[in-house]
Motif scaffolding. Structure first.
Motif, PDB file in Angstrom:
ATOM      1  N   LEU A   1      -8.973   0.201   5.165  1.00 33.52           N
ATOM      2  CA  LEU A   1      -9.487   1.478   4.667  1.00 33.52           C
ATOM      3  C   LEU A   1     -10.363   1.269   3.439  1.00 33.52           C
ATOM      4  O   LEU A   1     -11.428   1.873   3.286  1.00 33.52           O
ATOM      5  CB  LEU A   1      -8.329   2.412   4.306  1.00 33.52           C
TER       6      LEU A   1
ATOM      7  N   LEU B   1      -4.605   2.701  -0.595  1.00 30.97           N
ATOM      8  CA  LEU B   1      -5.474   2.405   0.549  1.00 30.97           C
ATOM      9  C   LEU B   1      -5.168   1.004   1.070  1.00 30.97           C
ATOM     10  O   LEU B   1      -5.052   0.068   0.288  1.00 30.97           O
ATOM     11  CB  LEU B   1      -6.945   2.483   0.138  1.00 30.97           C
ATOM     12  N   SER B   2      -5.041   0.882   2.385  1.00 31.80           N
ATOM     13  CA  SER B   2      -4.866  -0.442   2.975  1.00 31.80           C
ATOM     14  C   SER B   2      -6.181  -1.191   2.874  1.00 31.80           C
ATOM     15  O   SER B   2      -7.224  -0.597   2.634  1.00 31.80           O
ATOM     16  CB  SER B   2      -4.463  -0.295   4.433  1.00 31.80           C
ATOM     17  N   GLU B   3      -6.132  -2.502   3.086  1.00 29.42           N
ATOM     18  CA  GLU B   3      -7.364  -3.294   2.957  1.00 29.42           C
ATOM     19  C   GLU B   3      -8.453  -2.808   3.919  1.00 29.42           C
ATOM     20  O   GLU B   3      -9.601  -2.670   3.503  1.00 29.42           O
ATOM     21  CB  GLU B   3      -7.081  -4.781   3.181  1.00 29.42           C
TER      22      GLU B   3
ATOM     23  N   VAL C   1      -4.483   8.125   3.564  1.00 28.56           N
ATOM     24  CA  VAL C   1      -3.154   7.552   3.371  1.00 28.56           C
ATOM     25  C   VAL C   1      -2.061   8.584   3.659  1.00 28.56           C
ATOM     26  O   VAL C   1      -1.108   8.320   4.378  1.00 28.56           O
ATOM     27  CB  VAL C   1      -2.992   6.990   1.940  1.00 28.56           C
TER      28      VAL C   1
ATOM     29  N   ALA D   1       0.839  -1.200   0.000  1.00 33.09           N
ATOM     30  CA  ALA D   1       0.000   0.000   0.000  1.00 33.09           C
ATOM     31  C   ALA D   1       0.872   1.247   0.000  1.00 33.09           C
ATOM     32  O   ALA D   1       0.595   2.214  -0.713  1.00 33.09           O
ATOM     33  CB  ALA D   1      -0.934  -0.010   1.208  1.00 33.09           C
TER      34      ALA D   1
END
Ligand SMILES: Nc1ncnc2c1ncn2[C@@H]1O[C@H](COP(=O)(O)OP(=O)(O)OP(=O)(O)O)[C@@H](O)[C@H]1O
Ligand SMILES: [Mg+2]
Lengths: 262, 210
Positions: free
Chosen positions: B126, B122-124, A119, A87
């Motif tokens: 999020l 985006l992380s999982e 982020v 990510a």
């Protein structure tokens, strides 16, 4: 030469038994605009998707600004990065797809602000200011509060570009971003991309718009069958291609040149 | 009709218990269903396990399950009050169906939405919370509401094992007054109102969320 922004080293990719990428190596310098052309099925999309690990690849390596992307080497072993590491690198790689892929349940503004806030940890005000600047740049200042479904394809595509740019990526990847658009909408998207290139954004653009390639590319790369066949400055590649295959491929476009209005 | 009016407070207290039981079962069933729908995306063997469970739940009447647990639980030495026993059965039963409903919601989204979110860094979690979840839940909502209504009505089976709620309250009143028609009509009206209110509430929430 300075360290490239993007380095692809011998990327190999199979789907099942079929070799799709057969050892692709490519360096993209800072501020360089590389246009990738080639017949359908030559692996252009797959290559872009390998760069930000939407596809896993079987061999080779990618590095962005000197840091590995996707896999790291531990001794002789190739270890896939954890999701959180992926990510973090993906945040630095902007990609725009043929089919826009905006988030339909959010307004245009929210589409653009989401990742910078979550982020990059920008405050809401900072993210909104950045988003509005980009919408202005894309000629969409009055569309901020609409939902994607209320926009034309060309407008949606420019929102998608703005969404990617809002992350301040180190490189932008474009995959045939105009081929789903009506001809009269193509120009507005290409204009935005042209401006981006002139501002020094590092970019890799897959396109069939040869006029755009000729005007904007610092270098044109011709791919076929999962390999880079030939590359060079546009004048050279379009004017005097070395490989027979390049000549044939371009020949088809020269006949259709009247339509590629860029 | 005056019989119904006289006994309305009693019935409404029973209805309160019905609502309590419904909430106590529906909330964990929903959460568990959601978690299972997500977990099976990553863990294939879990998927087969859940399929087996769903297969079982689909084939066993709820009342049989309730009675079974009612008689079985004391033997295991587990001293669970009837309220929690019924809650447990209802939650386990409906979680299986809810996980299917949520799974269908997730499956309805094109892969491109996941890819677009991942590409932005985006992380999982999020991605799930902001992009995938809201869209999937909207798809799943109508079917989920059906299950909730079914669960609410299912609480009436608790009367069989002597847990006091709206149906048992009605039965008691009928026994006393020998007026089944107005009393059961009232009970039916109350069940309907609860389910109707839930439906309205959920749809209003949906509109409020854009
Ligand atoms: N998920 C997949 N599974 C199996 N094969 C795939 C998959 N994705 C792509 N391919 C195959 O890989 C090859 C290269 O596809 P790719 O989409 O990269 O080509 P392309 O150069 O982008 O073509 P186009 O110009 O049509 O977009 C094609 O033969 C395609 O059928
Ligand atoms: Mg392609």
């Amino acid at each position: 030469m300075a360290e490239p922004m993007l380095r692809l080293d011998s990327i190999e990719k199979r789907f099942g038994e079929v070799d799709i990428l057969r050892g692709v190596s490519l360096d993209v310098q800072r501020g360089e605009a590389v246009v990738l052309i080639g017949p359908s099925g030559s692996g252009k999309t797959t290559l872009l998707r390998c760069i930000n690990m939407l596809e896993d690849y079987h061999a080779g390596s990618v590095s962005l600004d000197g840091a590995p992307v996707g896999y790291r080497l531990e001794g002789r072993e190739r270890i896939r990065m954890r999701d959180s590491e992926l990510a973090a690198v993906r945040a630095d790689i902007g990609i725009v797809f043929q089919s826009y892929n905006l988030f339909p349940h959010m307004t245009v503004l929210a589409n653009i602000m989401l990742a910078p806030m979550k982020v990059r940890k920008l405050s809401r005000d900072e993210a909104e200011a950045r988003a509005r600047d980009l919408l202005l740049l894309m000629g969409l200042a009055d569309k901020a509060d609409l939902h994607p479904a209320q926009l034309s394809g060309g407008q949606q595509q420019r929102v998608a570009i703005a969404r990617a740019l809002a992350m301040r990526p180190k490189i932008m990847l474009f995959d045939e971003v105009t081929s789903a658009l009506d001809p009269e909408r193509v120009a507005e998207v290409l204009t935005a991309m042209r401006q981006l290139a002139s501002e020094g954004m590092t970019m890799v653009v897959v396109t069939h718009e040869m006029a755009f390639a000729r005007d904007v590319a610092d270098r044109v790369v011709f791919m076929e069958g999962g390999l880079i066949v030939e590359q060079g400055p546009p004048q050279q590649l379009f004017g005097n291609p070395a490989a027979e295959r390049t000549r044939q491929f371009l020949g088809r476009f020269m006949n259709a040149e009247g339509r590629t209005c860029g | 009709m005056s019989v119904a009016l006289e006994n309305l407070p009693y019935l409404l207290r029973g209805a309160g218990m019905t609502v309590l039981l419904s909430v106590a079962a529906a909330v964990p069933a929903t959460l568990a269903g959601l978690c299972m729908a997500l977990a099976r995306r990553r863990t294939p063997w879990l998927g087969s396990l859940l399929d087996g469970w769903l297969f079982l739940m689909r084939g066993i009447p709820l009342i049989v399950l309730l009675v079974f647990v009612y008689f079985l639980l004391p033997r295991t030495g587990l001293d669970l009050p009837p309220f929690w026993g019924v809650t447990l059965v209802l939650a386990a039963y409906y979680a299986a169906f809810m996980s299917e409903v949520f799974r269908a919601g997730f499956d309805a989204l094109p892969n491109a939405q996941w890819e677009a979110g991942r590409s932005l860094g985006l992380s999982e979690p999020l991605l799930l919370f902001h992009v995938i979840g809201p869209q999937a839940l909207r798809v799943a909502l109508p079917a989920h509401l059906n299950l909730c209504a079914s669960l609410i009505k299912g609480t009436s089976l608790a009367s069989v094992i002597g847990l006091w709620e709206l149906t048992l309250a009605s039965l008691e009143v009928v026994e006393r007054t020998l007026a089944p028609f107005p009393i059961f009509l009232s009970a039916a009206g109350i069940y309907f109102t609860i389910c109707f209110a839930l439906d309205r509430l959920a749809r209003r929430l949906e509109v409020a969320n854009g």
